[in-house]
Design a protein around this motif. Structure first.
Motif, PDB file in Angstrom:
ATOM      1  N   MET A 271     -16.973 101.054  44.841  1.00 12.10           N
ATOM      2  CA  MET A 271     -15.553 101.240  44.549  1.00 12.10           C
ATOM      3  C   MET A 271     -14.748 100.990  45.821  1.00 12.10           C
ATOM      4  O   MET A 271     -15.104 101.467  46.899  1.00 12.10           O
ATOM      5  CB  MET A 271     -15.293 102.663  44.048  1.00 12.10           C
ATOM      6  N   GLU A 272     -13.662 100.238  45.685  1.00  9.94           N
ATOM      7  CA  GLU A 272     -12.817  99.943  46.840  1.00  9.94           C
ATOM      8  C   GLU A 272     -11.355  99.946  46.421  1.00  9.94           C
ATOM      9  O   GLU A 272     -10.979  99.324  45.427  1.00  9.94           O
ATOM     10  CB  GLU A 272     -13.185  98.586  47.440  1.00  9.94           C
ATOM     11  N   GLY A 273     -10.553 100.659  47.179  1.00 13.33           N
ATOM     12  CA  GLY A 273      -9.112 100.635  46.957  1.00 13.33           C
ATOM     13  C   GLY A 273      -8.465  99.563  47.801  1.00 13.33           C
ATOM     14  O   GLY A 273      -9.061  99.036  48.748  1.00 13.33           O
ATOM     15  N   PHE A 274      -7.212  99.231  47.457  1.00 14.53           N
ATOM     16  CA  PHE A 274      -6.524  98.193  48.231  1.00 14.53           C
ATOM     17  C   PHE A 274      -5.020  98.367  48.157  1.00 14.53           C
ATOM     18  O   PHE A 274      -4.482  98.957  47.220  1.00 14.53           O
ATOM     19  CB  PHE A 274      -6.904  96.799  47.726  1.00 14.53           C
ATOM     20  N   MET A 275      -4.369  97.861  49.172  1.00 11.09           N
ATOM     21  CA  MET A 275      -2.920  97.659  49.166  1.00 11.09           C
ATOM     22  C   MET A 275      -2.699  96.154  49.167  1.00 11.09           C
ATOM     23  O   MET A 275      -3.372  95.409  49.906  1.00 11.09           O
ATOM     24  CB  MET A 275      -2.271  98.298  50.388  1.00 11.09           C
ATOM     25  N   ASN A 276      -1.775  95.702  48.360  1.00 14.68           N
ATOM     26  CA  ASN A 276      -1.635  94.264  48.135  1.00 14.68           C
ATOM     27  C   ASN A 276      -1.338  93.469  49.400  1.00 14.68           C
ATOM     28  O   ASN A 276      -1.666  92.285  49.486  1.00 14.68           O
ATOM     29  CB  ASN A 276      -0.559  93.996  47.085  1.00 14.68           C
ATOM     30  N   TYR A 277      -0.730  94.094  50.410  1.00 14.84           N
ATOM     31  CA  TYR A 277      -0.330  93.322  51.583  1.00 14.84           C
ATOM     32  C   TYR A 277      -1.511  92.817  52.410  1.00 14.84           C
ATOM     33  O   TYR A 277      -1.327  91.998  53.300  1.00 14.84           O
ATOM     34  CB  TYR A 277       0.617  94.135  52.469  1.00 14.84           C
ATOM     35  N   ARG A 278      -2.731  93.281  52.132  1.00 13.46           N
ATOM     36  CA  ARG A 278      -3.877  92.786  52.909  1.00 13.46           C
ATOM     37  C   ARG A 278      -4.116  91.296  52.688  1.00 13.46           C
ATOM     38  O   ARG A 278      -4.786  90.639  53.483  1.00 13.46           O
ATOM     39  CB  ARG A 278      -5.140  93.583  52.576  1.00 13.46           C
ATOM     40  N   TRP A 279      -3.557  90.745  51.604  1.00 13.30           N
ATOM     41  CA  TRP A 279      -3.736  89.319  51.318  1.00 13.30           C
ATOM     42  C   TRP A 279      -2.434  88.528  51.488  1.00 13.30           C
ATOM     43  O   TRP A 279      -2.326  87.400  50.989  1.00 13.30           O
ATOM     44  CB  TRP A 279      -4.250  89.120  49.895  1.00 13.30           C
TER      45      TRP A 279
END
Length: 333
Positions: A271-279
């Motif tokens: 499982m991994e969370g993310f914030m869209n700005y990483r891309w």
């Protein structure tokens, strides 16, 4: 030159529990003349998104409500931003904004819209913007779906979830969506091509998911957290992958159920969370244009819930948390 006045929504009461009209106040603000290097932007569309509920807490009472918009440049003293151009900007809930591009450090917070043909510029706030790129990268990079796998999506009728499901179908997956009404479930199945849509408010989630995914769920794209996500994670297949995009159930109530870690151990889950700005660096090079191509090819359908008038922006925002939108929620000024 006539004096211009902007309408501005302020954050005047801390978000605690359910969001309501008392959290907002509408004011008018006089607009000064623009200076060299600046331009004046007039809002056309405003975006309302669940993330604003938590991100606004970083700002003091009296601050302009944060948010993104598509605007038209009506005055300019900056040759890179000519009059008449359409611009995407993180300007907040304002009808008019004086913009100094030098103050924007993040390349995604301000840019001229690319040519998208006859499509509505509002799509820059949805499928061609943050929600679409969250779906594109958050699903493909983190879940890494394989043809024939089973994908489950919570808040599947929302701005992000509806796009994830369509991308999953493009990739040859079986898609199961969870939504909060029979109408939304019917839309997911008949219009977007989901293999199964489950009404989490009226159906037995565990039983319906077992029937729809007898071998378990390979990829889960989570927008809600809480009890629904715990049930889905309990039915993950071996080596399942979970992408955490949001946790809307906890935005108004912090007392929510969390999944058992036992399943992660026994089933080798990731499982991994993310914030869209990483891309962000990839959005303008790949994500936006891949989504645009799929729209033009008819592989992705764009659904928007449009609320008319700037004055109704809080109403549109509040309805995000009560299931009032299908697809991307937009305010048309």
């Amino acid at each position: 030159m006539s004096v211009k006045t902007a309408k501005v929504w302020l954050y005047v009461k801390e978000f605690k529990g359910e969001v309501n009209s008392s959290n907002f106040e509408l004011i008018e603000e006089q607009i000064n003349e623009i200076q060299d290097g600046e331009f004046l932007a007039e809002a056309i569309y405003l975006s309302v998104d669940p993330y604003q509920r938590t991100f606004q807490l970083q700002f003091p009472i009296g601050h302009v409500i944060i948010g993104r918009q598509v605007a038209k440049i009506i005055e300019s003293k900056n040759e890179n931003f000519p009059i008449g151009s359409l611009v995407f900007g993180n300007f907040g809930w304002r009808s008019l904004t004086i913009v100094d591009p030098k103050t924007f450090k993040n390349k995604y917070d301000l840019y001229l819209l690319p040519d998208i043909g006859q499509l509505s510029s509002s799509l820059a706030l949805g499928v061609l913007g943050m929600p679409g790129n969250s779906a594109y990268y958050g699903f493909l990079d983190l879940c890494r779906p394989k043809e024939g796998e089973t994908v489950a999506i919570s808040a599947a009728a929302g701005a992000v979830g509806s796009i994830v499901g369509q991308i999953a179908k493009i990739k040859g997956c079986k898609v199961i969506g969870f939504a909060g009404s029979d109408e939304k479930c019917k839309w997911l199945e008949t219009e977007l091509g989901f293999d199964k849509a489950i009404n989490y408010k009226s159906e037995n989630i565990e039983d319906q998911l077992k029937k729809a995914a007898p071998k378990g769920v390979d990829c889960y794209f989570d927008n809600v957290g809480g009890t629904l996500s715990s049930i889905i994670i309990d039915q993950m297949a071996m080596f399942g992958r979970i992408s955490i995009c949001g946790a809307i159930t906890s935005y108004n109530d912090k007392r929510v159920m969390v999944p058992s870690l036992t399943n992660f151990h026994r089933r080798n889950l990731r499982m991994e969370g993310f914030m869209n700005y990483r891309w962000i660096d990839q959005w303008m090079k790949e994500g936006m244009f891949e989504m645009l191509k799929w729209i033009q090819e008819g592989k992705i359908k764009c659904q928007e819930t449009i609320t008319e008038k700037f004055e109704n922006t809080p109403k549109a925002f509040i309805e995000l948390f009560t299931g009032g939108n299908v697809g991307k929620a937009i305010v048309k000024i």
